[in-house]
Scaffold this motif. Structure first.
Motif, PDB file in Angstrom:
ATOM      1  N   ARG A  39       0.847  -1.409   0.067  1.00  0.00           N
ATOM      2  CA  ARG A  39      -0.029   0.014  -0.092  1.00  0.00           C
ATOM      3  C   ARG A  39       0.943   1.065  -0.063  1.00  0.00           C
ATOM      4  O   ARG A  39       0.421   2.270  -0.805  1.00  0.00           O
ATOM      5  CB  ARG A  39      -1.031  -0.062   1.206  1.00  0.00           C
ATOM      6  N   ARG A  40       1.723   1.239   0.768  1.00  0.00           N
ATOM      7  CA  ARG A  40       2.740   2.565   0.902  1.00  0.00           C
ATOM      8  C   ARG A  40       3.584   2.487  -0.512  1.00  0.00           C
ATOM      9  O   ARG A  40       3.820   3.860  -0.677  1.00  0.00           O
ATOM     10  CB  ARG A  40       3.762   2.407   2.101  1.00  0.00           C
ATOM     11  N   ALA A  41       4.031   1.535  -0.836  1.00  0.00           N
ATOM     12  CA  ALA A  41       4.613   1.482  -2.396  1.00  0.00           C
ATOM     13  C   ALA A  41       3.937   2.173  -3.580  1.00  0.00           C
ATOM     14  O   ALA A  41       4.172   2.964  -4.352  1.00  0.00           O
ATOM     15  CB  ALA A  41       5.532   0.427  -2.693  1.00  0.00           C
ATOM     16  N   GLN A  42       2.640   1.724  -3.107  1.00  0.00           N
ATOM     17  CA  GLN A  42       1.738   2.096  -4.196  1.00  0.00           C
ATOM     18  C   GLN A  42       1.142   3.622  -4.169  1.00  0.00           C
ATOM     19  O   GLN A  42       1.186   4.267  -5.266  1.00  0.00           O
ATOM     20  CB  GLN A  42       0.291   1.133  -4.208  1.00  0.00           C
ATOM     21  N   ASP A  43       1.310   4.064  -3.083  1.00  0.00           N
ATOM     22  CA  ASP A  43       0.955   5.609  -2.839  1.00  0.00           C
ATOM     23  C   ASP A  43       2.405   6.593  -3.212  1.00  0.00           C
ATOM     24  O   ASP A  43       2.105   7.292  -3.984  1.00  0.00           O
ATOM     25  CB  ASP A  43       0.787   5.828  -1.093  1.00  0.00           C
ATOM     26  N   VAL A  44       3.462   5.906  -3.077  1.00  0.00           N
ATOM     27  CA  VAL A  44       4.568   6.581  -3.540  1.00  0.00           C
ATOM     28  C   VAL A  44       4.671   6.395  -5.284  1.00  0.00           C
ATOM     29  O   VAL A  44       4.807   7.605  -5.880  1.00  0.00           O
ATOM     30  CB  VAL A  44       5.843   5.903  -3.051  1.00  0.00           C
ATOM     31  N   ASP A  45       4.306   5.394  -5.620  1.00  0.00           N
ATOM     32  CA  ASP A  45       4.086   5.264  -7.129  1.00  0.00           C
ATOM     33  C   ASP A  45       3.120   6.243  -7.739  1.00  0.00           C
ATOM     34  O   ASP A  45       3.531   7.117  -8.766  1.00  0.00           O
ATOM     35  CB  ASP A  45       3.810   3.899  -7.570  1.00  0.00           C
ATOM     36  N   VAL A  46       2.038   6.590  -7.266  1.00  0.00           N
ATOM     37  CA  VAL A  46       0.936   7.360  -7.760  1.00  0.00           C
ATOM     38  C   VAL A  46       1.497   8.873  -7.739  1.00  0.00           C
ATOM     39  O   VAL A  46       1.284   9.652  -8.441  1.00  0.00           O
ATOM     40  CB  VAL A  46      -0.505   7.169  -7.053  1.00  0.00           C
ATOM     41  N   LEU A  47       2.339   9.038  -6.403  1.00  0.00           N
ATOM     42  CA  LEU A  47       2.647  10.404  -6.228  1.00  0.00           C
ATOM     43  C   LEU A  47       3.710  10.799  -7.317  1.00  0.00           C
ATOM     44  O   LEU A  47       3.949  11.895  -7.640  1.00  0.00           O
ATOM     45  CB  LEU A  47       2.952  10.568  -4.849  1.00  0.00           C
ATOM     46  N   ALA A  48       4.700   9.865  -7.282  1.00  0.00           N
ATOM     47  CA  ALA A  48       5.824  10.061  -8.311  1.00  0.00           C
ATOM     48  C   ALA A  48       5.500  10.409  -9.819  1.00  0.00           C
ATOM     49  O   ALA A  48       5.799  11.095 -10.313  1.00  0.00           O
ATOM     50  CB  ALA A  48       6.714   8.720  -8.273  1.00  0.00           C
ATOM     51  N   GLU A  49       4.268   9.317 -10.162  1.00  0.00           N
ATOM     52  CA  GLU A  49       3.614   9.760 -11.453  1.00  0.00           C
ATOM     53  C   GLU A  49       3.212  11.051 -11.508  1.00  0.00           C
ATOM     54  O   GLU A  49       3.399  11.888 -12.570  1.00  0.00           O
ATOM     55  CB  GLU A  49       2.700   8.762 -11.947  1.00  0.00           C
ATOM     56  N   GLN A  50       2.439  11.829 -10.613  1.00  0.00           N
ATOM     57  CA  GLN A  50       2.129  12.971 -10.752  1.00  0.00           C
ATOM     58  C   GLN A  50       3.071  14.272 -10.593  1.00  0.00           C
ATOM     59  O   GLN A  50       3.091  15.146 -11.567  1.00  0.00           O
ATOM     60  CB  GLN A  50       1.152  13.105  -9.392  1.00  0.00           C
ATOM     61  N   VAL A  51       4.254  13.662  -9.763  1.00  0.00           N
ATOM     62  CA  VAL A  51       5.400  14.785  -9.860  1.00  0.00           C
ATOM     63  C   VAL A  51       5.941  14.762 -11.488  1.00  0.00           C
ATOM     64  O   VAL A  51       6.446  15.897 -11.657  1.00  0.00           O
ATOM     65  CB  VAL A  51       6.325  14.367  -8.962  1.00  0.00           C
ATOM     66  N   LEU A  52       6.121  13.634 -11.864  1.00  0.00           N
ATOM     67  CA  LEU A  52       6.660  13.367 -13.038  1.00  0.00           C
ATOM     68  C   LEU A  52       5.864  14.301 -14.109  1.00  0.00           C
ATOM     69  O   LEU A  52       6.286  14.863 -15.065  1.00  0.00           O
ATOM     70  CB  LEU A  52       6.874  11.825 -13.588  1.00  0.00           C
ATOM     71  N   LYS A  53       4.484  14.081 -14.248  1.00  0.00           N
ATOM     72  CA  LYS A  53       3.510  14.716 -15.023  1.00  0.00           C
ATOM     73  C   LYS A  53       3.949  16.411 -14.962  1.00  0.00           C
ATOM     74  O   LYS A  53       3.855  16.997 -15.970  1.00  0.00           O
ATOM     75  CB  LYS A  53       2.180  14.452 -14.761  1.00  0.00           C
ATOM     76  N   LEU A  54       3.949  16.679 -13.534  1.00  0.00           N
ATOM     77  CA  LEU A  54       4.052  18.244 -13.517  1.00  0.00           C
ATOM     78  C   LEU A  54       5.248  18.693 -13.958  1.00  0.00           C
ATOM     79  O   LEU A  54       5.435  20.011 -14.678  1.00  0.00           O
ATOM     80  CB  LEU A  54       3.743  18.635 -12.169  1.00  0.00           C
ATOM     81  N   CYS A  55       6.627  18.033 -13.788  1.00  0.00           N
ATOM     82  CA  CYS A  55       7.739  18.284 -14.356  1.00  0.00           C
ATOM     83  C   CYS A  55       8.046  18.204 -15.852  1.00  0.00           C
ATOM     84  O   CYS A  55       8.600  19.278 -16.407  1.00  0.00           O
ATOM     85  CB  CYS A  55       8.876  17.305 -13.593  1.00  0.00           C
ATOM     86  N   VAL A  56       7.276  17.380 -16.465  1.00  0.00           N
ATOM     87  CA  VAL A  56       7.429  17.438 -17.850  1.00  0.00           C
ATOM     88  C   VAL A  56       6.297  18.532 -18.378  1.00  0.00           C
ATOM     89  O   VAL A  56       6.686  19.209 -19.268  1.00  0.00           O
ATOM     90  CB  VAL A  56       6.647  16.135 -18.539  1.00  0.00           C
ATOM     91  N   GLN A  57       5.191  18.965 -17.550  1.00  0.00           N
ATOM     92  CA  GLN A  57       4.420  19.951 -18.300  1.00  0.00           C
ATOM     93  C   GLN A  57       5.178  21.259 -18.060  1.00  0.00           C
ATOM     94  O   GLN A  57       5.024  22.355 -18.669  1.00  0.00           O
ATOM     95  CB  GLN A  57       3.199  20.066 -17.158  1.00  0.00           C
ATOM     96  N   GLN A  58       5.849  21.495 -16.750  1.00  0.00           N
ATOM     97  CA  GLN A  58       6.710  22.715 -16.929  1.00  0.00           C
ATOM     98  C   GLN A  58       8.051  22.808 -17.742  1.00  0.00           C
ATOM     99  O   GLN A  58       8.187  23.858 -18.199  1.00  0.00           O
ATOM    100  CB  GLN A  58       7.300  22.811 -15.287  1.00  0.00           C
ATOM    101  N   CYS A  59       8.552  21.594 -18.044  1.00  0.00           N
ATOM    102  CA  CYS A  59       9.539  21.534 -19.083  1.00  0.00           C
ATOM    103  C   CYS A  59       9.107  21.868 -20.335  1.00  0.00           C
ATOM    104  O   CYS A  59       9.488  22.714 -21.148  1.00  0.00           O
ATOM    105  CB  CYS A  59       9.903  19.982 -19.122  1.00  0.00           C
ATOM    106  N   ARG A  60       7.855  21.490 -20.769  1.00  0.00           N
ATOM    107  CA  ARG A  60       7.229  21.983 -21.923  1.00  0.00           C
ATOM    108  C   ARG A  60       6.897  23.563 -21.920  1.00  0.00           C
ATOM    109  O   ARG A  60       7.052  24.310 -22.987  1.00  0.00           O
ATOM    110  CB  ARG A  60       5.906  21.271 -22.285  1.00  0.00           C
ATOM    111  N   ASP A  61       6.417  23.922 -20.758  1.00  0.00           N
ATOM    112  CA  ASP A  61       6.233  25.389 -20.616  1.00  0.00           C
ATOM    113  C   ASP A  61       7.187  26.226 -20.646  1.00  0.00           C
ATOM    114  O   ASP A  61       7.068  27.461 -21.228  1.00  0.00           O
ATOM    115  CB  ASP A  61       5.338  25.598 -19.520  1.00  0.00           C
ATOM    116  N   ALA A  62       8.551  25.692 -20.512  1.00  0.00           N
ATOM    117  CA  ALA A  62       9.740  26.282 -20.570  1.00  0.00           C
ATOM    118  C   ALA A  62      10.406  26.486 -22.058  1.00  0.00           C
ATOM    119  O   ALA A  62      11.305  26.823 -22.209  1.00  0.00           O
ATOM    120  CB  ALA A  62      10.617  25.835 -19.640  1.00  0.00           C
TER     121      ALA A  62
END
Length: 208
Positions: A39-62
Motif C-alpha cells: 500500500r505504501r509503495a503504491q502511494d509513492v508510485d502514484v505520487l511519483a507519477e504526478q510529480v513526473l507529469k508536472l515536471c514534464v508540463q513545466q519543461c514543455r512550458d519552458a
C-alpha cells in the motif's frame, strides 16, 4: 485531490511517503505488514507519477521539445506525447479526454489476439466492427502473418510485461508483447466507441 497541488507540495508529499516506506522496510516485519508495504509503495508510485507529469508540463512550458523529453525518458517523442501531452480535439477545440473507460480492454484484446494467431477467426470475428469484418479476410490474415514470420520467424508465445492500454482519440488501444523465435513484436488492438475492434496490427515493439 493531489492532481491540483503545485509541484513543490507534491514533491514534499512524495518525499514524506518515500521516507515512511523506507522506514517501514527497515523495520522487523510480521507477515501482515507486507501488505502495508505494498500500500505504501503504491502511494509513492502514484505520487511519483504526478510529480513526473508536472515536471514534464513545466519543461514543455519552458519551451523544451517532446523530442528532448522523450530522449530523457528513453522513449520516442510520440510516446512521450501520448503519455503526458494534452492534445486538443480539432473538431471541438477542447482538450481530448484520455480516460480509458473500457475496463476489460486488456482481457478482450488478449482473447482476440490469441484467436487470430491460432487461426480461430470464427471466435475473433464477432468482436470486429463492420469495416474490419469486411477487410480482415482469411487471406489478409495469412499474408500479414507470413510477412511477420519472414521477419522474426515462428510465434512462440506472449512476451514479458502486461498489456499496455491507453486512449488515443476516440479509440481504446491495447498493445500486447509477443515473442517470436528471432525477435520480439507486439500486437495492437484498437477498440472503437462501441467497443468493437477497429484495428488489428502486429508491429515492431518500438512502434509508438
Amino acid at each position: 485531490m493531489t492532481d491540483s497541488l503545485p509541484l513543490a507540495s507534491l514533491s514534499a508529499r512524495l518525499a514524506e511517503r518515500s521516507a515512511a516506506l523506507a522506514s517501514a522496510v527497515g523495520s522487523p516485519l510480521a507477515p501482515p505488514a507486507y501488505l502495508d508495504l505494498i500500500r505504501r509503495a503504491q502511494d509513492v508510485d502514484v505520487l511519483a507519477e504526478q510529480v513526473l507529469k508536472l515536471c514534464v508540463q513545466q519543461c514543455r512550458d519552458a519551451g523544451h521539445t517532446w523530442q528532448e523529453v522523450g530522449d530523457l525518458l528513453g522513449v520516442t517523442r510520440q510516446a512521450a506525447f501520448q503519455r503526458f501531452g494534452k492534445p486538443i480535439d480539432p473538431r471541438t477545440g477542447e482538450p481530448m479526454d484520455k480516460t480509458v473507460r473500457m475496463t476489460d480492454a486488456p482481457e478482450r484484446a488478449l482473447e482476440i489476439v490469441t484467436a487470430v494467431l491460432e487461426g480461430r477467426m470464427d471466435d475473433a470475428r464477432p468482436s470486429f466492427n463492420a469495416e474490419v469484418l469486411a477487410a480482415f479476410t482469411d487471406k489478409v490474415r495469412g499474408d500479414a502473418l507470413a510477412g511477420v514470420a519472414g521477419l522474426v520467424g515462428a510465434f512462440e508465445g506472449f512476451g514479458e510485461g502486461d498489456p499496455f492500454v491507453r486512449r488515443i482519440g476516440d479509440h481504446t488501444v491495447v498493445d500486447i508483447p509477443l515473442r517470436y523465435e528471432a525477435g520480439e513484436m507486439k500486437a495492437r488492438v484498437a477498440f472503437d466507441t462501441d467497443e468493437k475492434v477497429a484495428g488489428f496490427f502486429v508491429l515492431p515493439p518500438e512502434t509508438p
